[in-house]
Design a protein around this motif. Structure first.
Motif, mmCIF file in Angstrom:
data_model
loop_
_atom_site.group_PDB
_atom_site.id
_atom_site.type_symbol
_atom_site.label_atom_id
_atom_site.label_comp_id
_atom_site.label_asym_id
_atom_site.label_seq_id
_atom_site.Cartn_x
_atom_site.Cartn_y
_atom_site.Cartn_z
ATOM 1 N N ILE A 38 12.777 -7.857 -8.464
ATOM 2 C CA ILE A 38 12.060 -7.572 -6.988
ATOM 3 C C ILE A 38 12.350 -8.981 -6.436
ATOM 4 C CG2 ILE A 38 9.780 -8.051 -7.979
ATOM 5 C CD1 ILE A 38 8.747 -6.306 -5.796
ATOM 6 N N LEU A 39 12.670 -9.001 -5.100
ATOM 7 C CA LEU A 39 12.883 -10.073 -4.193
ATOM 8 C C LEU A 39 11.757 -10.215 -3.215
ATOM 9 C CD1 LEU A 39 16.847 -9.905 -3.210
ATOM 10 C CD2 LEU A 39 15.687 -10.414 -5.298
ATOM 11 N N GLY A 40 11.132 -11.452 -3.418
ATOM 12 C CA GLY A 40 9.632 -11.328 -2.580
ATOM 13 C C GLY A 40 8.404 -11.035 -3.434
ATOM 14 N N ALA A 41 8.278 -11.731 -4.355
ATOM 15 C CA ALA A 41 7.117 -11.273 -5.557
ATOM 16 C C ALA A 41 5.854 -12.200 -5.422
ATOM 17 C CB ALA A 41 7.681 -11.075 -7.003
ATOM 18 N N ASP B 23 3.453 -13.274 -18.420
ATOM 19 C CA ASP B 23 3.987 -12.218 -19.424
ATOM 20 C C ASP B 23 5.172 -12.710 -19.931
ATOM 21 O OD1 ASP B 23 5.177 -9.896 -20.424
ATOM 22 O OD2 ASP B 23 3.373 -8.929 -19.873
ATOM 23 N N ASP B 24 5.376 -12.655 -21.181
ATOM 24 C CA ASP B 24 6.816 -12.805 -21.655
ATOM 25 C C ASP B 24 7.855 -12.111 -21.283
ATOM 26 O OD1 ASP B 24 6.265 -10.876 -23.342
ATOM 27 O OD2 ASP B 24 6.319 -11.956 -25.359
ATOM 28 N N ARG B 25 7.744 -10.949 -20.692
ATOM 29 C CA ARG B 25 8.582 -10.339 -19.986
ATOM 30 C C ARG B 25 8.681 -10.393 -18.688
ATOM 31 N NH1 ARG B 25 6.565 -5.671 -19.857
ATOM 32 N NH2 ARG B 25 4.693 -6.151 -20.570
ATOM 33 N N LEU B 26 8.453 -11.583 -17.873
ATOM 34 C CA LEU B 26 8.254 -12.060 -16.643
ATOM 35 C C LEU B 26 9.226 -13.142 -16.418
ATOM 36 C CD1 LEU B 26 7.536 -11.979 -13.409
ATOM 37 C CD2 LEU B 26 5.683 -13.243 -14.028
ATOM 38 N N ARG B 27 10.292 -13.186 -15.724
ATOM 39 C CA ARG B 27 11.192 -14.238 -15.343
ATOM 40 C C ARG B 27 11.100 -14.581 -13.974
ATOM 41 N NH1 ARG B 27 17.722 -14.324 -16.440
ATOM 42 N NH2 ARG B 27 18.423 -15.916 -14.986
ATOM 43 N N ILE B 28 10.673 -15.717 -13.671
ATOM 44 C CA ILE B 28 10.625 -16.081 -12.336
ATOM 45 C C ILE B 28 11.883 -16.747 -11.765
ATOM 46 C CG2 ILE B 28 9.067 -17.417 -10.731
ATOM 47 C CD1 ILE B 28 6.924 -16.993 -12.364
ATOM 48 N N GLU B 29 12.216 -16.457 -10.602
ATOM 49 C CA GLU B 29 13.354 -17.286 -10.003
ATOM 50 C C GLU B 29 12.857 -17.648 -8.425
ATOM 51 O OE1 GLU B 29 16.284 -17.983 -10.922
ATOM 52 O OE2 GLU B 29 16.535 -16.885 -12.793
ATOM 53 N N THR B 30 13.466 -18.628 -8.114
ATOM 54 C CA THR B 30 13.500 -19.412 -6.918
ATOM 55 C C THR B 30 14.513 -18.612 -5.855
ATOM 56 O OG1 THR B 30 12.451 -21.421 -7.830
ATOM 57 C CG2 THR B 30 13.205 -21.389 -5.442
ATOM 58 N N LEU B 31 13.894 -18.350 -4.742
ATOM 59 C CA LEU B 31 14.841 -17.680 -3.761
ATOM 60 C C LEU B 31 14.418 -17.550 -2.303
ATOM 61 C CD1 LEU B 31 17.646 -16.183 -2.892
ATOM 62 C CD2 LEU B 31 16.445 -14.057 -3.347
ATOM 63 N N ASP B 32 14.903 -18.161 -1.446
ATOM 64 C CA ASP B 32 14.634 -18.165 0.003
ATOM 65 C C ASP B 32 15.496 -16.912 0.474
ATOM 66 O OD1 ASP B 32 14.473 -17.945 2.807
ATOM 67 O OD2 ASP B 32 14.222 -19.879 3.095
ATOM 68 N N ILE B 33 15.098 -15.836 0.653
ATOM 69 C CA ILE B 33 16.245 -14.773 1.035
ATOM 70 C C ILE B 33 17.127 -15.062 2.103
ATOM 71 C CG2 ILE B 33 14.700 -13.079 2.242
ATOM 72 C CD1 ILE B 33 15.876 -10.796 0.720
ATOM 73 N N ASP C 148 18.243 -17.715 2.902
ATOM 74 C CA ASP C 148 19.289 -18.772 2.425
ATOM 75 C C ASP C 148 20.567 -18.141 1.738
ATOM 76 O OD1 ASP C 148 20.628 -20.931 1.200
ATOM 77 O OD2 ASP C 148 18.967 -22.135 1.681
ATOM 78 N N ALA C 149 21.842 -17.865 2.308
ATOM 79 C CA ALA C 149 23.020 -17.480 1.790
ATOM 80 C C ALA C 149 23.350 -17.909 0.478
ATOM 81 C CB ALA C 149 23.958 -17.099 2.700
ATOM 82 N N GLY C 150 23.200 -19.303 0.564
ATOM 83 C CA GLY C 150 23.519 -20.067 -0.694
ATOM 84 C C GLY C 150 22.554 -19.923 -1.838
ATOM 85 N N GLN C 151 21.324 -19.792 -1.567
ATOM 86 C CA GLN C 151 20.389 -19.364 -2.672
ATOM 87 C C GLN C 151 20.675 -18.250 -3.096
ATOM 88 O OE1 GLN C 151 16.268 -20.442 -2.225
ATOM 89 N NE2 GLN C 151 16.521 -22.283 -0.942
ATOM 90 N N LEU C 152 21.229 -17.297 -2.343
ATOM 91 C CA LEU C 152 21.299 -15.966 -2.658
ATOM 92 C C LEU C 152 22.517 -15.884 -3.812
ATOM 93 C CD1 LEU C 152 20.390 -12.894 -2.710
ATOM 94 C CD2 LEU C 152 21.727 -12.728 -0.554
ATOM 95 N N ALA C 153 23.575 -16.678 -3.534
ATOM 96 C CA ALA C 153 24.632 -16.731 -4.312
ATOM 97 C C ALA C 153 24.284 -17.353 -5.736
ATOM 98 C CB ALA C 153 25.870 -17.442 -3.727
ATOM 99 N N ALA C 154 23.440 -18.377 -5.506
ATOM 100 C CA ALA C 154 23.215 -19.015 -6.802
ATOM 101 C C ALA C 154 22.211 -18.046 -7.580
ATOM 102 C CB ALA C 154 22.278 -20.275 -6.573
ATOM 103 N N LEU C 155 21.466 -17.276 -7.060
ATOM 104 C CA LEU C 155 20.722 -16.204 -7.788
ATOM 105 C C LEU C 155 21.793 -15.254 -8.727
ATOM 106 C CD1 LEU C 155 18.074 -15.024 -8.854
ATOM 107 C CD2 LEU C 155 18.086 -13.519 -6.805
ATOM 108 N N ARG C 156 22.818 -14.940 -7.738
ATOM 109 C CA ARG C 156 23.603 -13.818 -8.353
ATOM 110 C C ARG C 156 24.611 -14.663 -9.647
ATOM 111 N NH1 ARG C 156 26.161 -11.465 -11.031
ATOM 112 N NH2 ARG C 156 27.760 -9.917 -10.650
ATOM 113 N N THR C 157 24.710 -15.937 -9.456
ATOM 114 C CA THR C 157 25.456 -16.480 -10.354
ATOM 115 C C THR C 157 24.227 -16.603 -11.722
ATOM 116 O OG1 THR C 157 26.818 -17.607 -9.190
ATOM 117 C CG2 THR C 157 26.537 -18.621 -11.144
#
Length: 224
Positions: A6-9, A45-55, A57-66
């Motif tokens: 989920i993007l924006g959580a 929760d150990d089933r939760l993974r938190i990622e940083t993203l400013d939606i 920012d195209a560069g941040q989006l590409a980095a998340l995909r990687t």
């Protein structure tokens, strides 16, 4: 065990959806903007993974995909929107108009394009829309630029669906109804806690249906 991204959580409906999917036994990957974690870390929760993203920012989006390479995402939910308030469109400064359109329209579509490969043929791609994006249901005006952004988002998702006509994945535009969030305001008819379970139920009911649907939290089709 299924996984949702989920993007924006950090708050509001995004945070509520992350919590609900964790409660239903899913793995959840939730994104927050740098320096604005909101309530997501408190889910702890150990089933939760938190990622940083400013939606936006195209560069941040590409980095998340990687960073997510190799992850199978059963549900991609793009939840991003801002409003400029209740101002007639002609009175809105150009920069403000562009900001709303980039955040509410261009950035969600870039996210869908960038992350769709993570979603298997049996998966779902959902984008948070609004009944205010429905031209048919615009009977009381107001919030013109926000309405226009959601209508444009719906149109671009329709174009995406047509371009991928043979794609077996479920594509959803979700109208959450009037909810007590930063966008919905304190006078909205339902709290986040009341609003989220029906949204999740609707997504589950629609799962496995190929093509694009514009639906509300009660699983009713919303007119374009």
């Amino acid at each position: 065990m299924k996984t949702m991204l989920i993007l924006g959580a950090s708050r509001g409906l995004g945070l509520g959806l992350a919590a609900e999917y964790l409660a239903r036994g899913w793995n959840v990957i939730g994104t927050i903007r740098e320096g604005s974690p909101g309530g997501l870390p408190s889910l702890a929760d150990d089933r939760l993974r938190i990622e940083t993203l400013d939606i936006t920012d195209a560069g941040q989006l590409a980095a998340l995909r990687t960073r997510l390479a190799g992850v199978v995402v059963d549900l991609l939910f793009v939840n991003a929107a801002i409003t400029n308030g209740n101002v007639p469109a002609a009175e809105v400064p150009t920069e403000e108009f562009v900001d709303v359109m980039v955040t509410n329209v261009l950035s969600p579509m870039r996210a869908v394009e960038a992350l769709a490969e993570l979603v298997p043929p049996t998966g779902t791609i959902a984008v948070m829309s609004s009944r205010q994006g429905s031209i048919t249901m615009n009977t009381n005006a107001g919030y013109e630029v926000y309405r226009a952004s959601k209508s444009a988002l719906n149109q671009l998702m329709k174009s995406y669906a047509v371009r991928h006509a043979s794609d077996p994945r479920t594509l959803l535009l979700v109208n959450p109804g009037h909810v007590q969030t930063e966008l919905g305001g304190p006078g909205a008819v339902r709290t986040v806690e009341e609003a989220v379970p029906p949204i999740v139920d609707t997504i589950e009911k629609r799962s496995g249906e190929p093509g694009l649907q514009f639906v509300d939290y009660e699983n009713q089709v919303v007119p374009w």
